[in-house]
Enzyme design. Sequence first.
Site, PDB file in Angstrom:
ATOM      1  N   ARG A   1      -3.887  -3.830  -2.345  1.00 24.40           N
ATOM      2  CA  ARG A   1      -3.931  -4.546  -3.614  1.00 24.40           C
ATOM      3  C   ARG A   1      -2.813  -5.585  -3.643  1.00 24.40           C
ATOM      4  NH1 ARG A   1      -1.879  -1.865  -6.935  1.00 24.40           N
ATOM      5  NH2 ARG A   1      -1.661   0.168  -5.985  1.00 24.40           N
TER       6      ARG A   1
ATOM      7  N   TYR B   1     -10.697  -6.482  -0.459  1.00 23.12           N
ATOM      8  CA  TYR B   1     -10.058  -5.155  -0.411  1.00 23.12           C
ATOM      9  C   TYR B   1     -10.486  -4.310  -1.619  1.00 23.12           C
ATOM     10  CZ  TYR B   1      -6.775  -1.391  -0.907  1.00 23.12           C
ATOM     11  OH  TYR B   1      -6.252  -0.136  -1.070  1.00 23.12           O
TER      12      TYR B   1
ATOM     13  N   LYS C   1     -10.133  -0.178 -10.158  1.00 25.31           N
ATOM     14  CA  LYS C   1      -8.881  -0.494 -10.857  1.00 25.31           C
ATOM     15  C   LYS C   1      -9.126  -1.484 -11.993  1.00 25.31           C
ATOM     16  CE  LYS C   1      -6.681   2.080  -8.016  1.00 25.31           C
ATOM     17  NZ  LYS C   1      -6.191   3.390  -8.484  1.00 25.31           N
TER      18      LYS C   1
ATOM     19  N   HIS D   1      -4.509   6.598 -14.698  1.00 26.21           N
ATOM     20  CA  HIS D   1      -4.488   6.691 -13.233  1.00 26.21           C
ATOM     21  C   HIS D   1      -4.179   8.149 -12.876  1.00 26.21           C
ATOM     22  CE1 HIS D   1      -2.659   4.930  -9.261  1.00 26.21           C
ATOM     23  NE2 HIS D   1      -3.916   5.245  -9.112  1.00 26.21           N
TER      24      HIS D   1
ATOM     25  N   SER E   1       0.029   5.232  -6.573  1.00 25.38           N
ATOM     26  CA  SER E   1      -0.843   5.086  -5.408  1.00 25.38           C
ATOM     27  C   SER E   1      -0.153   5.616  -4.150  1.00 25.38           C
ATOM     28  CB  SER E   1      -1.167   3.607  -5.194  1.00 25.38           C
ATOM     29  OG  SER E   1      -1.595   3.038  -6.407  1.00 25.38           O
TER      30      SER E   1
ATOM     31  N   CYS F   1       0.596   8.688  -3.325  1.00 27.32           N
ATOM     32  CA  CYS F   1       1.525   9.816  -3.501  1.00 27.32           C
ATOM     33  C   CYS F   1       0.800  11.160  -3.492  1.00 27.32           C
ATOM     34  CB  CYS F   1       2.317   9.662  -4.793  1.00 27.32           C
ATOM     35  SG  CYS F   1       3.526   8.339  -4.709  1.00 27.32           S
TER      36      CYS F   1
ATOM     37  N   ASP G   1      -8.581  10.098  -8.802  1.00 24.83           N
ATOM     38  CA  ASP G   1      -7.815   8.863  -9.022  1.00 24.83           C
ATOM     39  C   ASP G   1      -7.770   8.406 -10.482  1.00 24.83           C
ATOM     40  OD1 ASP G   1      -6.260   6.720  -7.923  1.00 24.83           O
ATOM     41  OD2 ASP G   1      -7.981   5.393  -8.106  1.00 24.83           O
TER      42      ASP G   1
ATOM     43  N   ARG H   1      -8.456   3.256   4.887  1.00 21.87           N
ATOM     44  CA  ARG H   1      -9.108   4.030   3.834  1.00 21.87           C
ATOM     45  C   ARG H   1     -10.441   4.625   4.265  1.00 21.87           C
ATOM     46  NH1 ARG H   1      -6.736   4.126  -1.595  1.00 21.87           N
ATOM     47  NH2 ARG H   1      -4.879   2.858  -1.403  1.00 21.87           N
TER      48      ARG H   1
END
Length: 591
Positions: free
Chosen positions: A78, A206, A215, A235, A257, A259, A284, A376
Amino acid sequence: MDAKTGSKPNTTNSAVIRWVKDVAALCQPDEIVWCNGSEKEKKLFTEQAIAAGVLIELNQKKLPGCYYHRSKPNDVARTEQATFICTETAHEAGATNNWMSPREMHNKLRGFCTGAMRGRTMYIVPYLMGPAGSPMSKVGVEITDSIYVVLSMRIMTRMGQVAFDHLGNNEDFNRGLHCMLDVDPERRYIAHFPQENAIISVGSNYGGNALLGKKCLALRIGSYLAQRECWLAEHMLILGVESPTGEKTFVTGAFPSGCGKTNFSMLIPPPHFAGWKVTTVGDDIAWMKPGSDGRLHAINPEAGYFGVAPGTSEQTNPNAMATMSCDTIYTNVALTPDLDVWWEGKTESTPKELIDWKGQRWTPDSKEKAAHANSRFAAPMKNNPALAREADDPQGVPISAIIFGGRRATTMPLVYQAFNWIHGVYVGATMTSETTAAATGAVGQVRRDPMAMLPFCGYNMGHYFQHWLRMRSHIPILPRIFHVNWFRKDESGKYLWPGYGENMRVLKWIAERCRGHAQAWEAPLGWVPSADDFDLDGMKNFDRTRLAKAQAIDTEEWRREVLSQDGLFLKLYADLPKELTFQRELLVSRL
Ligand code: OXD
Ligand code: MN
């Protein structure tokens, strides 16, 4: 010249048809394809993507239905610096967001988008965020010229006819336009128009920039709508934890993000926890609304997981490995000679030869990593062996606990519970974490990331805190709020807490606190577990001494921590609820 229509509109919604016509006139595609989400369509798009070199077919014996995508090296995460909130006034977007007026941004992007799809196909992707039939679900339509985006949206959302069926003739849907352009960071904008319920994203392919349901809609536009409509778009992962006596407790967890939200949401309890079970509702994003039973109910708006591959293995997350064993799109991982996938941490031994994420031959002597640190997998949630049976429940699940957590090598103890909702909002608002590869920029720097929403709050962060505080009066049975840190290190730089499945021990204490079964002691930060109430049985290399270290509150470190909150408090000064300033004072006096 009119674009060739590859398929007929599969809706009679005049607002959708009108908007698609306008966008087609602007972008001037060669062809327009309306997506219906069918298997037949998926097969066709996949074949086309392979023919165009967008996807590589992986070893179908090992990974049935799996494909590989390699992005441009400039487009791997991002881009927060290119992400804008375009409200009428800069104040509405607030000091933590990039702002441009809607008129200026529309003008700029109109320039970029004019004729941007000449020679290309324009896909109309209807999608539903949330379970079909849920009053909490929302519809988006993404117009894109990226077949990778179409196929990924098919995994990540309930894509196709189901969305138009949910929408009917309603005009209330999110309008999202995505143009790849030449995928150049110089012409990259992720622009949100909350007051129009619209998104325009250009110059990136992306996930977090281009899969607009995630998002952009579920968090940035979602948080704006949530504030207006009295709910929360967060989030957060959502999981259910079931005790051997059949008590089921649902919790959400906000972590920045990269973690470990995906790992935590799919946790497998260690053998010692016979009879305990963890199930995943979401990994998420959580949309949460007060229910008629007085509790806060959460749905996962997504239908798939867009997880970070490196570090994921049969040891760290067997459920994720099973989830991505079929029908998955991998991006920027490494390839083995027999077209299997690999990334750092996947296996103990490193393959002798690979093709790295940039397409170069790679050997263990190579200096760079084989897989990108933010490579990913996009995998359907229905593949997850631990999927909660409630994941599709239109009513969502009642939430008993909200967990905030960051990645901190020092200062933050393993776990504590906030004294009450207002204190919990302060704990979430002052969250910090070390940055990860999920966003471009330096990795490992401690930054304030309130409620893990710094990159995702679609309006003024001060107003967002006010909204959280206000929600207290709309939720008669409030969830308890906790803070955790799995990442604290000892003097020798080793993690104090083993993490992964062992996080079950913390989760058990949290679930038992919610049910009034576990004791706690009052500490300066909040309620902390007594050593007797924290289950350490069967743990290797972890005892009460180590627990005490993981739980230690160092007054000097906390002095620095509180002082470093000044940055955020000053930035938001004009809109910061005074409750948060008072909470800070109370913390100082307790310390
Ligand atoms: C994500 C992120 O992809 O937070 O979930 O970056
Ligand atoms: Mn995320």
